[in-house]
Design a protein around this motif. Structure first.
Motif, PDB file in Angstrom:
ATOM      1  N   GLY A   2      39.233  44.724  40.676  1.00 63.55           N
ATOM      2  CA  GLY A   2      38.458  45.356  41.739  1.00 63.55           C
ATOM      3  C   GLY A   2      37.001  45.541  41.381  1.00 63.55           C
ATOM      4  N   ASN A   3      36.682  45.394  40.097  1.00 65.30           N
ATOM      5  CA  ASN A   3      35.296  45.498  39.658  1.00 65.30           C
ATOM      6  C   ASN A   3      34.655  44.109  39.748  1.00 65.30           C
ATOM      7  OD1 ASN A   3      32.866  46.350  38.599  1.00 65.30           O
ATOM      8  ND2 ASN A   3      33.599  46.436  36.481  1.00 65.30           N
ATOM      9  N   GLY A   4      34.383  43.706  40.991  1.00 65.92           N
ATOM     10  CA  GLY A   4      33.907  42.352  41.264  1.00 65.92           C
ATOM     11  C   GLY A   4      34.990  41.563  41.975  1.00 65.92           C
ATOM     12  N   TRP A   5      34.798  40.277  42.105  1.00 62.91           N
ATOM     13  CA  TRP A   5      35.822  39.407  42.686  1.00 62.91           C
ATOM     14  C   TRP A   5      36.772  39.010  41.560  1.00 62.91           C
ATOM     15  CZ3 TRP A   5      31.619  35.962  45.373  1.00 62.91           C
ATOM     16  CH2 TRP A   5      31.071  36.670  46.455  1.00 62.91           C
ATOM     17  N   THR A   6      37.703  39.877  41.301  1.00 60.72           N
ATOM     18  CA  THR A   6      38.594  39.717  40.148  1.00 60.72           C
ATOM     19  C   THR A   6      39.915  39.049  40.532  1.00 60.72           C
ATOM     20  OG1 THR A   6      39.388  41.984  40.506  1.00 60.72           O
ATOM     21  CG2 THR A   6      37.593  41.676  38.930  1.00 60.72           C
ATOM     22  N   ASP A   7      39.908  38.257  41.584  1.00 59.82           N
ATOM     23  CA  ASP A   7      41.130  37.591  42.042  1.00 59.82           C
ATOM     24  C   ASP A   7      41.764  36.735  40.958  1.00 59.82           C
ATOM     25  OD1 ASP A   7      40.856  37.808  45.384  1.00 59.82           O
ATOM     26  OD2 ASP A   7      38.986  37.910  44.270  1.00 59.82           O
ATOM     27  N   TRP A   8      40.934  36.144  40.085  1.00 59.18           N
ATOM     28  CA  TRP A   8      41.455  35.276  39.033  1.00 59.18           C
ATOM     29  C   TRP A   8      41.812  36.045  37.776  1.00 59.18           C
ATOM     30  CZ3 TRP A   8      42.918  30.673  40.509  1.00 59.18           C
ATOM     31  CH2 TRP A   8      42.313  30.103  41.629  1.00 59.18           C
ATOM     32  N   ASN A   9      41.593  37.340  37.784  1.00 55.43           N
ATOM     33  CA  ASN A   9      41.983  38.156  36.642  1.00 55.43           C
ATOM     34  C   ASN A   9      43.433  38.598  36.750  1.00 55.43           C
ATOM     35  OD1 ASN A   9      40.857  39.281  34.164  1.00 55.43           O
ATOM     36  ND2 ASN A   9      41.296  41.292  35.076  1.00 55.43           N
ATOM     37  N   MET A  10      44.097  38.247  37.868  1.00 56.44           N
ATOM     38  CA  MET A  10      45.514  38.538  38.075  1.00 56.44           C
ATOM     39  C   MET A  10      46.331  37.269  37.931  1.00 56.44           C
ATOM     40  SD  MET A  10      45.608  41.171  41.322  1.00 56.44           S
ATOM     41  CE  MET A  10      44.153  40.606  42.190  1.00 56.44           C
ATOM     42  N   SER A  11      47.541  37.404  37.424  1.00 52.53           N
ATOM     43  CA  SER A  11      48.447  36.254  37.392  1.00 52.53           C
ATOM     44  C   SER A  11      48.856  35.927  38.828  1.00 52.53           C
ATOM     45  CB  SER A  11      49.683  36.578  36.559  1.00 52.53           C
ATOM     46  OG  SER A  11      50.466  37.580  37.205  1.00 52.53           O
TER      47      SER A  11
ATOM     48  N   SER B 171      33.066  43.308  29.551  1.00 51.11           N
ATOM     49  CA  SER B 171      34.471  43.275  29.979  1.00 51.11           C
ATOM     50  C   SER B 171      35.085  41.921  29.678  1.00 51.11           C
ATOM     51  CB  SER B 171      34.577  43.545  31.478  1.00 51.11           C
ATOM     52  OG  SER B 171      34.130  44.849  31.799  1.00 51.11           O
ATOM     53  N   SER B 172      36.287  41.943  29.104  1.00 50.49           N
ATOM     54  CA  SER B 172      37.053  40.718  28.879  1.00 50.49           C
ATOM     55  C   SER B 172      37.921  40.442  30.102  1.00 50.49           C
ATOM     56  CB  SER B 172      37.943  40.853  27.648  1.00 50.49           C
ATOM     57  OG  SER B 172      37.198  40.740  26.466  1.00 50.49           O
TER      58      SER B 172
ATOM     59  N   LYS C  72      38.788  45.749  28.668  1.00 49.55           N
ATOM     60  CA  LYS C  72      39.408  44.821  29.605  1.00 49.55           C
ATOM     61  C   LYS C  72      38.771  44.976  30.991  1.00 49.55           C
ATOM     62  CE  LYS C  72      42.444  43.200  26.705  1.00 49.55           C
ATOM     63  NZ  LYS C  72      42.348  41.808  26.213  1.00 49.55           N
ATOM     64  N   LEU C  73      38.617  43.863  31.664  1.00 57.15           N
ATOM     65  CA  LEU C  73      38.063  43.887  33.011  1.00 57.15           C
ATOM     66  C   LEU C  73      38.987  44.653  33.955  1.00 57.15           C
ATOM     67  CD1 LEU C  73      35.997  42.860  35.139  1.00 57.15           C
ATOM     68  CD2 LEU C  73      37.458  40.832  35.401  1.00 57.15           C
ATOM     69  N   GLN C  74      38.420  45.571  34.710  1.00 56.43           N
ATOM     70  CA  GLN C  74      39.186  46.349  35.674  1.00 56.43           C
ATOM     71  C   GLN C  74      39.268  45.574  36.988  1.00 56.43           C
ATOM     72  OE1 GLN C  74      37.542  50.200  36.493  1.00 56.43           O
ATOM     73  NE2 GLN C  74      39.180  50.780  37.920  1.00 56.43           N
TER      74      GLN C  74
END
Length: 431
Positions: free
Chosen positions: A389-398, A293-294, A385-387
């Motif tokens: 919620g699939n992990g601690w994806t807090d930094w995957n959001m702007s 996942s990117s 692309k990284l989904q």
């Protein structure tokens, strides 16, 4: 004989006359005294009654609005709301039935006061607000209230992190509730959640689900920061007769800024510490049928030794059961950084994994020694692309996406940060 009698009469008569004159003089004096009491010194005109001088009312005023005076069954989490007018100085005090002062602090707007912790159940308290204006005269408002009995339905609040733990710069603060918090109550809960960092850093809470809320700063935590977060949930109403069980306070440390960046084009991982490149590591990512996942993830857990068992997920034909060394979880779906001695010949040139970031045994050991829970990793250029919620994806959001998850309207920091903007390939760009 007569002469003696006359002389005696004269003596007695003289005494009688003297007493009569004295009595008459006393009556005249009394009469004058009575007369002078009913007349003024301005020619005998009647005088008006003169009372004590009246004290002017204070310019300032104070009123306590909540809890109402003599209120019963007040939640143990209550804040005391009050108002003042014409006040240059305002003082607040809360005392229990024994006269002991309760610790707490004024809200930033100066219109309410919050105890430092949950109040005692079934206790009577006295709130006093004193407002002083520019005339120096204090005005005081006092109100009594009694807290509710301890409720039977209580919600437990827990933290993923523990006191004194040291984590990476990408670590979100994670708080969970043992029961779902309805949307109408989330803003009340969130207003009782505070985060303090040294140095100060802007951030916000984000509701991941009805039972979980997380906090992240606008940019990665500054290296070596001290962070403290508090949830004043004790006695707080949380809908349908449920109340927070107890307050929660956690103090943690942020470690060095160790950031991993993986580029699928070069098949290399670049590791920086406090902004300086300290290692470049060949990797093998997921093959086309199971791509990596990117996106930006963080290390969730570290397992020195584990076993990957994918038979249930992939079936008997493609499934496998393999012993793994130096595994660091990145997603709930099973993506890890781990040592893969069987793919060392392809690392740096070909992707052959089932979605993990494969490194050599030596580099797996090095990474495992140098990383912490919460260290961020950004993977770029893969087919998937990284989904969120699939992990601690807090930094995957702007940042603009992240603040939408707050139940309390976002208020930007009053002073803009002077820090340099992080590399957009490492940290999501703030909108």
């Amino acid at each position: 004989m007569r002469a003696d009698q006359e002389q005696l009469d004269r003596r007695l008569g003289g005494r009688h006359v003297g007493r009569r004159r004295a009595l008459a003089a006393g009556l005249i004096t009394a009469a004058l005294a009575l007369t002078s009491a009913c007349t003024s010194g301005d020619g005998g005109k009647p005088s008006s009654w003169q009372g004590a001088a009246e004290t002017p009312a204070p310019k300032a005023a104070a009123t306590i609005s909540e809890p109402a005076a003599d209120a019963k069954d007040v939640p143990a989490s209550t804040a005391i709301a009050f108002s003042t007018t014409e006040a240059l100085e305002t003082k607040f005090e809360l005392k229990d039935s024994a006269g002991k002062a309760v610790k707490g602090k004024l809200a930033e707007d100066g219109k309410s006061w919050l105890p430092g912790g949950a109040l005692k159940y079934g206790e009577t308290y006295t709130a006093t607000v004193t407002a002083t204006g520019d005339d120096g005269r204090p005005a005081t408002a006092t109100s009594n209230f009694t807290t509710m009995a301890q409720p039977s339905k209580q919600i437990r609040v827990s933290s993923f992190l523990g006191d004194g733990q040291t984590v990476g710069v990408g670590m979100p603060l994670i708080v969970k509730f043992s029961r779902e918090i309805p949307e109408d109550y989330r803003d009340d809960v969130q207003r009782r959640m505070t985060v303090t960092s040294v140095p100060a850093q802007e951030g916000i809470w984000h509701w991941v689900s009805p039972t979980e809320i997380r906090y992240r700063p606008k940019q990665f935590w500054k290296a070596n920061s001290k962070v403290s977060y508090r949830v004043q949930a004790g006695g707080l109403p949380m809908a349908d007769g449920w109340y927070g069980r107890a307050d929660l306070t956690v103090d943690i440390n942020i470690g060095p800024s160790l950031i991993m960046t993986v580029d699928n084009k070069t098949k290399r991982m670049t590791v920086t510490r406090d902004g300086k490149v300290i290692k470049t590591i060949p990797v093998s990512l997921g093959k086309k049928s199971t791509p990596s996942s990117s996106g930006t993830m963080v290390v969730i857990e570290k397992l020195r030794k584990t076993v990957f068992d994918t038979f249930e997920e992939l079936g008997p034909e493609e499934g496998y059961r393999t012993k793994i060394d130096y595994a660091q979880r990145l997603t709930w779906g099973g993506e890890f950084i781990h040592a893969a001695p069987w793919s060392e010949g392809q690392q740096g040139s070909v992707n052959v994994s089932h979605g993990c970031v494969n490194v050599s045994m030596a580099m797996g050991a090095w990474l495992f020694t140098n990383t912490r829970i919460g260290d961020p990793i950004t993977v770029k250029g893969t087919e998937r692309k990284l989904q969120n919620g699939n992990g601690w994806t807090d930094w995957n959001m702007s940042w603009s996406e992240y603040v939408k998850g707050s139940a309390v309207p976002y208020e930007p920091a009053t002073q803009p940060s002077t820090d340099a903007t992080p590399d957009p390939d490492v940290t999501p760009t703030a909108d």
